[in-house]
Design a protein around this motif. Sequence first.
Motif, PDB file in Angstrom:
ATOM      1  N   THR A 159     -31.782  -4.277  17.771  1.00  0.00           N
ATOM      2  CA  THR A 159     -31.056  -3.712  16.634  1.00  0.00           C
ATOM      3  C   THR A 159     -31.835  -3.979  15.354  1.00  0.00           C
ATOM      4  OG1 THR A 159     -28.990  -3.783  15.372  1.00  0.00           O
ATOM      5  CG2 THR A 159     -29.732  -5.838  16.334  1.00  0.00           C
ATOM      6  N   GLN A 160     -31.554  -3.180  14.333  1.00  0.00           N
ATOM      7  CA  GLN A 160     -32.148  -3.431  13.030  1.00  0.00           C
ATOM      8  C   GLN A 160     -31.136  -4.029  12.049  1.00  0.00           C
ATOM      9  OE1 GLN A 160     -35.461  -3.217  12.659  1.00  0.00           O
ATOM     10  NE2 GLN A 160     -35.329  -2.712  14.837  1.00  0.00           N
TER      11      GLN A 160
ATOM     12  N   ASN B 186     -27.920   0.527  18.251  1.00  0.00           N
ATOM     13  CA  ASN B 186     -28.164  -0.346  17.102  1.00  0.00           C
ATOM     14  C   ASN B 186     -27.060  -1.399  16.943  1.00  0.00           C
ATOM     15  OD1 ASN B 186     -30.007  -1.034  15.011  1.00  0.00           O
ATOM     16  ND2 ASN B 186     -28.633  -0.188  13.469  1.00  0.00           N
TER      17      ASN B 186
ATOM     18  N   GLN C 171     -29.459  -9.960  13.580  1.00  0.00           N
ATOM     19  CA  GLN C 171     -30.749 -10.623  13.795  1.00  0.00           C
ATOM     20  C   GLN C 171     -30.732 -12.081  13.364  1.00  0.00           C
ATOM     21  OE1 GLN C 171     -34.488  -8.614  12.640  1.00  0.00           O
ATOM     22  NE2 GLN C 171     -33.240  -6.806  12.232  1.00  0.00           N
TER      23      GLN C 171
ATOM     24  N   LYS D 249     -31.655   3.122  13.646  1.00  0.00           N
ATOM     25  CA  LYS D 249     -32.614   2.018  13.687  1.00  0.00           C
ATOM     26  C   LYS D 249     -33.767   2.195  12.698  1.00  0.00           C
ATOM     27  CE  LYS D 249     -32.004   0.279  18.402  1.00  0.00           C
ATOM     28  NZ  LYS D 249     -32.726  -0.128  19.633  1.00  0.00           N
TER      29      LYS D 249
ATOM     30  N   SER E 280     -35.935  -5.708  17.196  1.00  0.00           N
ATOM     31  CA  SER E 280     -35.832  -6.211  15.827  1.00  0.00           C
ATOM     32  C   SER E 280     -37.070  -6.998  15.437  1.00  0.00           C
ATOM     33  CB  SER E 280     -34.602  -7.119  15.704  1.00  0.00           C
ATOM     34  OG  SER E 280     -34.769  -8.300  16.471  1.00  0.00           O
TER      35      SER E 280
END
Length: 521
Positions: free
Chosen positions: A426-427, A418, A432, A252, A161
């Motif tokens: 992860t995106q 993800n 995040q 992602k 990320s």
Amino acid sequence: MDTILNFLGNITWWMWILIVLVVIAIRDIIQKKHIIIHNYPVIGHIRYMFESIGPEIRQYFVANNREELPFNRIERGWIYASAKKQNNYEGFGTDRDIYAHQHIFINNAMMPYQVGENHPNSIDKTFLPCAKIMGEFNKRKRPYRPASVINISAMSFGSLSAKAVESMNKGVKMADAYHNTGEGGLSPYHRNGGDVVFHFGTGYFGVRAEDGGFSMEKMIKLVEDNPFIRAIEVKLSQGAKPGKGGVLPGEKISKEIAEIRGVEVGKDVLSPPNHKAFSNVPELIEFIEKIAEATGLPVGIKAAIGKLDQWEELADIMKTTGKGPDFITVDGGEGGTGAAPPSFADHVSLPWVYGFADLYRLFQDKGLSERIVFIGSGKLGFPAKAAMAFAMGVDCINVAREAMMSIGCIQAKVCHTNRCPTGIATQSKWLQNGIDPTLKSARLAQYFKTFRKEFIEVTHAAGHEHPCQFTMEDIEVNVDDHNLSKELKSTYMYEKTIVPFKDMQTLKDCMYLGGKATSQS
């Protein structure tokens, strides 16, 4: 209508539960996808629920401290404690089976190395730069001596990320280490002050031409616009999936990642197994020399090791022409953060210790080991393992998963989905949000500093000033029941080439030293 409402209103809560269970049971019997659910309606779901939480149950309640893979609880705990500057000692003796196969023994000297009053390690107990200079032999315009023997391995923005990459880059700045970009290109999150090794693979992300090939013009501009790029690494293969190319799941691929890489949003990115820029060993060497000449930077290659015929061809050409890579990163077949099929991650390419031994011996036999900076990558982020690696001929180590754990990775092993619960791989913006780059960067830096401090202490205990002085006689490993331990030279059948080394002060005064020393000189 009122009658229906009254009837529904008279149904008790337990009857509603019963109705729902009956509906589920009917649905379970009708469906043919899952045999267990069909044969055991309703209660069959419990089996799948337990299966889904099985890894967590085993990790936290079942497995003992030493049996988990890829990193056991003791190893993870040491990284966590080191990163947080907590007590990372253990009491009442080791709980390892020191007679187990491949256990490492470091032969200590009767009298350890004595650190003088004005010695660099008296001033800074974590100062531990690389003993070799990248690009020195080939006379590159901008040689580079890494200011740290431990650095971040190739992990791209996309696999990780934005906040994870930002934390790592800020951390390497604090620790005077370098940050390998991975093959996803140079993102804004790599521009936080740390030294960077720009890495690219067959997708050429960041230096990609219109036809999907390599663009020298983009490479030159990238280096000119980003002077913190200190070296360039060409990926031939990686430990997780050698010979397969890269894989970034579509889940992602955010809009930002798509723009950086030049790909479509939400679509799997499959880098091909082969390069377009070269197709054989002579063309690879020519490619390396062109990049080095155009950018002035040291250029190296990264690969997992299997067959050695093409490596021998590379060594022969290097010996004949005096050209070739400035550094070689050897990746272990143990796999890493990359998404890969189990058939590749589990079986293709040699584990690091075997692959490196084969490759180093080949280059040493050709008289080339002194001119190359060897970098090891494969679960080496622990002082004892690093000591073994340096005794075998490594000059630096790169760490990936260890770096992730230092900023909060819990080894959930869902990097490819993800859904990383810590927000590192992860995106997902929501996941995040738990990462504080200010805090996590300090923890990564502290892990690196703690590692270097303990590695220096182990080195001094063996009677040496710098780890480059480790020989294969300094390390023993358990190999079998008949001869419980052998020196490395007997195990892997070669003797490491002595690395030229004067003293730590010479390394500290080196004009090519990376990290803070560069800005101070």
